[in-house]
Design a protein around this motif. Structure first.
Motif, short mmCIF file in Angstrom:
data_model
loop_
_atom_site.label_atom_id
_atom_site.label_comp_id
_atom_site.label_asym_id
_atom_site.label_seq_id
_atom_site.Cartn_x
_atom_site.Cartn_y
_atom_site.Cartn_z
N ARG A 1 0.81 -1.22 0.00
CA ARG A 1 0.00 0.00 0.00
C ARG A 1 0.84 1.28 0.00
NH1 ARG A 1 -5.05 -1.43 4.13
NH2 ARG A 1 -5.92 -3.11 2.85
N LYS B 1 3.30 1.72 -1.92
CA LYS B 1 3.59 1.89 -3.35
C LYS B 1 4.98 2.46 -3.61
CE LYS B 1 -1.31 2.52 -4.41
NZ LYS B 1 -2.34 3.42 -5.01
N THR C 1 -2.12 -3.73 -5.40
CA THR C 1 -2.44 -3.57 -3.98
C THR C 1 -3.79 -4.19 -3.62
OG1 THR C 1 -3.35 -1.36 -4.44
CG2 THR C 1 -1.06 -1.48 -3.70
N ARG C 2 -4.61 -4.48 -4.64
CA ARG C 2 -5.89 -5.14 -4.39
C ARG C 2 -5.88 -6.55 -4.97
NH1 ARG C 2 -9.98 -0.90 -7.03
NH2 ARG C 2 -8.53 -1.34 -8.75
N PRO D 1 3.71 -6.88 0.06
CA PRO D 1 3.35 -5.99 1.17
C PRO D 1 4.08 -6.34 2.46
CG PRO D 1 1.65 -7.63 0.86
CD PRO D 1 2.63 -7.82 -0.27
#
Length: 208
Positions: free
Chosen positions: A40, A42, A64-65, A84
């Motif tokens: 998240r 990035k 991220t999803r 992540p």
């Protein structure tokens, strides 16, 4: 398409440095490379936004999803995933399902070692890894060569049956180049040749 996941649940181990350097190394070899950011924060996408227009092109992907996982242009033959910080549960399994190779960076400290041991135990129990369809490569990152800390880490990982694949030195060049969207593979000079040499074992392992 070859997919390489860079992951560890321990923060500060240098996942983004590993991911961006691998992406730059593969594109320098003539591959069509995508850098997928699953964190998240990035950070990898930020690195790409800083990348000069005359540098070898790398496609950025926002993963991220969960619903975006696996999406990549057809022309891409290599995807590097910057995992992540909190890689647990279903998200971990989803990312590992995408991966052919899993690169796990850690620093030579007791805190990193204990956390990484636990993380490795968990991902080794996942079906894809257990069946040998995804290989794990442990990398010592931000190390001082010939230090007692590195020697202790090498001994510990060997004893657990997880020998180090590579040892990446702690050098100012990495954050300096990252601030320009570059890596040691974007600078084909003798100055960075010793740095690139440290990556060779890992590149050979994940490039087969």
């Amino acid at each position: 398409m070859r997919t390489i996941l860079v992951a560890n649940r321990k923060g500060g181990c240098g996942k983004t440095t590993i991911a961006t350097t691998l992406a730059a190394a593969f594109v320098a070899q003539g591959n069509e490379v995508a850098l997928a950011d699953a964190d998240r924060q990035k950070s990898s996408l930020k690195w790409l936004s800083l990348r000069p227009k005359d540098a070898a092109p790398i496609t950025g992907l926002n993963w991220t999803r969960d619903k975006d996982l696996g999406e990549a242009p057809k022309r891409v033959d290599t995807v590097i995933i910057d995992g992540p910080g909190a890689l647990t549960g279903r998200h971990a399994e989803a990312l590992i399902r995408e991966a052919d190779e899993i690169v796990v960076p850690l620093m030579p400290s007791v805190f990193d070692t204990e956390s990484t041991d636990s993380f490795l135990d968990k991902i080794e129990a996942l079906k894809k890894v257990r069946k040998g369809k995804a290989c794990i490569h442990v990398v010592a990152n931000r190390v001082r060569l010939k230090s007692r800390a590195l020697l202790a880490l090498e001994t510990h990982m060997a004893e657990t049956g997880r020998p180090l694949m590579a040892r990446i030195s702690d050098r100012l060049a990495y954050p300096t180049l990252a601030g320009e969207g570059l890596s040691v593979y974007d600078k084909d000079t003798m100055e960075f040749a010793p740095y690139r040499k440290q990556w060779h074992p890992l590149l050979l392992a994940v490039g087969d």
